[in-house]
Design a protein around this motif. Structure first.
Motif, PDB file in Angstrom:
ATOM      1  N   TYR A   1      -1.883  -6.054   7.587  1.00  0.00           N
ATOM      2  CA  TYR A   1      -2.962  -5.095   7.836  1.00  0.00           C
ATOM      3  C   TYR A   1      -3.979  -5.768   8.755  1.00  0.00           C
ATOM      4  O   TYR A   1      -4.495  -6.849   8.428  1.00  0.00           O
ATOM      5  N   MET A   2      -4.284  -5.122   9.845  1.00  0.00           N
ATOM      6  CA  MET A   2      -5.248  -5.663  10.815  1.00  0.00           C
ATOM      7  C   MET A   2      -4.932  -7.120  11.162  1.00  0.00           C
ATOM      8  O   MET A   2      -5.802  -7.983  11.233  1.00  0.00           O
TER       9      MET A   2
ATOM     10  N   SER B   1       4.458  -2.424  13.943  1.00  0.00           N
ATOM     11  CA  SER B   1       4.945  -2.780  15.279  1.00  0.00           C
ATOM     12  C   SER B   1       5.970  -3.900  15.181  1.00  0.00           C
ATOM     13  O   SER B   1       5.944  -4.676  14.220  1.00  0.00           O
TER      14      SER B   1
ATOM     15  N   GLY C   1       3.171  -6.796  15.992  1.00  0.00           N
ATOM     16  CA  GLY C   1       2.090  -6.387  15.089  1.00  0.00           C
ATOM     17  C   GLY C   1       1.237  -7.545  14.606  1.00  0.00           C
ATOM     18  O   GLY C   1       0.467  -7.395  13.659  1.00  0.00           O
TER      19      GLY C   1
ATOM     20  N   SER D   1       5.321  -5.034   9.137  1.00  0.00           N
ATOM     21  CA  SER D   1       4.278  -4.386   9.935  1.00  0.00           C
ATOM     22  C   SER D   1       4.856  -3.159  10.616  1.00  0.00           C
ATOM     23  O   SER D   1       6.075  -2.964  10.628  1.00  0.00           O
TER      24      SER D   1
ATOM     25  N   GLY E   1       0.810  -1.214   0.000  1.00  0.00           N
ATOM     26  CA  GLY E   1       0.000   0.000   0.000  1.00  0.00           C
ATOM     27  C   GLY E   1       0.839   1.258   0.000  1.00  0.00           C
ATOM     28  O   GLY E   1       0.508   2.254  -0.663  1.00  0.00           O
ATOM     29  N   PHE E   2       1.963   1.246   0.732  1.00  0.00           N
ATOM     30  CA  PHE E   2       2.720   2.474   0.955  1.00  0.00           C
ATOM     31  C   PHE E   2       4.206   2.333   0.648  1.00  0.00           C
ATOM     32  O   PHE E   2       5.003   3.197   1.011  1.00  0.00           O
ATOM     33  N   GLY E   3       4.579   1.229   0.000  1.00  0.00           N
ATOM     34  CA  GLY E   3       5.938   1.097  -0.518  1.00  0.00           C
ATOM     35  C   GLY E   3       6.903   0.254   0.299  1.00  0.00           C
ATOM     36  O   GLY E   3       7.980  -0.087  -0.196  1.00  0.00           O
ATOM     37  N   HIS E   4       6.543  -0.092   1.540  1.00  0.00           N
ATOM     38  CA  HIS E   4       7.511  -0.841   2.357  1.00  0.00           C
ATOM     39  C   HIS E   4       7.637  -2.297   1.899  1.00  0.00           C
ATOM     40  O   HIS E   4       8.751  -2.832   1.812  1.00  0.00           O
TER      41      HIS E   4
HETATM   42  C1  LIG Z   1      -5.080  -0.772   7.178  1.00  0.00           C
HETATM   43  C2  LIG Z   1      -3.790  -0.966   7.918  1.00  0.00           C
HETATM   44  C3  LIG Z   1      -3.725  -1.930   8.893  1.00  0.00           C
HETATM   45  C4  LIG Z   1      -2.521  -2.144   9.578  1.00  0.00           C
HETATM   46  N1  LIG Z   1      -2.469  -3.128  10.526  1.00  0.00           N
HETATM   47  C5  LIG Z   1      -1.316  -3.354  11.186  1.00  0.00           C
HETATM   48  C6  LIG Z   1      -1.232  -4.405  12.142  1.00  0.00           C
HETATM   49  O1  LIG Z   1      -2.163  -5.185  12.364  1.00  0.00           O
HETATM   50  N2  LIG Z   1      -0.064  -4.534  12.821  1.00  0.00           N
HETATM   51  C7  LIG Z   1       0.995  -3.689  12.628  1.00  0.00           C
HETATM   52  O2  LIG Z   1       1.999  -3.817  13.303  1.00  0.00           O
HETATM   53  N3  LIG Z   1       0.972  -2.725  11.670  1.00  0.00           N
HETATM   54  C8  LIG Z   1      -0.162  -2.542  10.965  1.00  0.00           C
HETATM   55  N4  LIG Z   1      -0.207  -1.583   9.975  1.00  0.00           N
HETATM   56  C9  LIG Z   1       1.042  -0.889   9.601  1.00  0.00           C
HETATM   57  C10 LIG Z   1       1.640  -1.516   8.304  1.00  0.00           C
HETATM   58  O3  LIG Z   1       1.840  -2.896   8.471  1.00  0.00           O
HETATM   59  C11 LIG Z   1       2.968  -0.842   7.979  1.00  0.00           C
HETATM   60  O4  LIG Z   1       2.769   0.530   7.786  1.00  0.00           O
HETATM   61  C12 LIG Z   1       3.630  -1.442   6.738  1.00  0.00           C
HETATM   62  O5  LIG Z   1       4.915  -0.891   6.607  1.00  0.00           O
HETATM   63  C13 LIG Z   1       2.822  -1.156   5.490  1.00  0.00           C
HETATM   64  O6  LIG Z   1       3.448  -1.760   4.380  1.00  0.00           O
HETATM   65  P1  LIG Z   1       3.229  -1.165   2.898  1.00  0.00           P
HETATM   66  O7  LIG Z   1       3.947   0.162   2.870  1.00  0.00           O
HETATM   67  O8  LIG Z   1       3.858  -2.142   1.978  1.00  0.00           O
HETATM   68  O9  LIG Z   1       1.752  -1.038   2.705  1.00  0.00           O
HETATM   69  C14 LIG Z   1      -1.385  -1.359   9.292  1.00  0.00           C
HETATM   70  C15 LIG Z   1      -1.475  -0.375   8.295  1.00  0.00           C
HETATM   71  C16 LIG Z   1      -2.647  -0.192   7.613  1.00  0.00           C
HETATM   72  C17 LIG Z   1      -2.700   0.846   6.516  1.00  0.00           C
END
Ligand SMILES: Cc1cc2nc3c(=O)[nH]c(=O)nc-3n(C[C@H](O)[C@H](O)[C@H](O)COP(=O)(O)O)c2cc1C
Length: 204
Positions: free
Chosen positions: A65-66, A102, A105, A100, A11-14
């Motif tokens: 996510y969640m 956390s 997480g 994640s 979703g956000f590049g990580h």
């Molecule tokens: C909808 C949503 C739900 C998330 N749920 C969790 C979670 O359950 N546990 C956690 O540690 N981080 C959670 N995060 C943080 C993401 O895991 C974290 O920002 C991750 O780097 C996102 O990866 P991406 O940039 O590839 O999308 C959540 C973020 C979003 C947007």
């Protein structure tokens, strides 16, 4: 040369950052990576399935996510009922990575979901094969490979910052190591399969 498909959503590049590290690890080990990024509203995975068809291994990547895989990754998983019904991925190697926000997480649940998904397809799972990276010095070293101590798949933790700076070097090294491990395992699997096929009595 083994071909390794890397199917992921970010979703956000990580997760994207990590996917490209996984691909680098595959290439460094002599394999051929194929990056397949799932788009947010994607529902047609026909091209993905075509490109996966001749891959020896599939590495799945999802942000947590969640507490589980992201919705676009789940859309891909559900759409894979098509290859599932014809056992198209049976005996391909499988592995996964996640990130994640956390340190925990609940991301183990993401990797477990992906491992079960691969098992449903009849795939063979490849874990990290790495000892935990920071158990010896009481530090929370961010540059230690497998610092989060995961065996089932590669874990990373990203702060609320740009993917240019997070996840850190240890998590990115873990991703590269996973890619390399899968590429080597796939090459061995491919070679072993051709030897086994020359001796059908051994495999019944
Ligand atoms: C909808 C949503 C739900 C998330 N749920 C969790 C979670 O359950 N546990 C956690 O540690 N981080 C959670 N995060 C943080 C993401 O895991 C974290 O920002 C991750 O780097 C996102 O990866 P991406 O940039 O590839 O999308 C959540 C973020 C979003 C947007």
């Amino acid at each position: 040369m083994s071909k390794v498909a890397i199917v992921y959503h970010s979703g956000f590049g990580h997760t994207d950052r990590l996917a490209r590290d996984v691909a680098q690890g595959v290439a460094d080990a002599g394999g051929l990576p194929d990056l397949l990024r799932i788009e947010p509203q994607q529902s047609d995975f026909g091209e993905f399935f075509d490109r996966i068809a001749d891959a020896d291994a599939i590495i799945f990547g999802s942000p947590t996510y969640m507490g589980t895989v992201s919705a676009p990754m789940k859309a891909f998983m559900d759409a894979s009922a098509r290859p599932y019904f014809v056992k198209a991925w049976k005996d391909k190697l499988g592995a996964a990575f996640t990130v994640s926000g956390s340190p925990s997480g609940d991301k183990l649940n993401t990797l477990t979901s992906l491992a079960i998904f691969a098992a449903q397809h009849g795939m063979l799972w490849i874990g990290t094969g790495q000892a935990p990276g920071n158990n010896d010095d009481h530090s929370a070293a961010t540059d230690a490979e497998n610092r989060l101590g995961s065996f089932i798949g590669a874990m990373a933790q990203a702060a609320n910052e740009s993917p240019d700076v997070t996840p850190g070097s240890g998590d990115r090294a873990s991703a590269r190591a996973l890619g390399g491990r899968v590429a080597v395992a796939a090459a061995r699997w491919r070679r072993g399969e051709s030897e086994a096929l020359r001796a059908p009595a051994l495999i019944g």
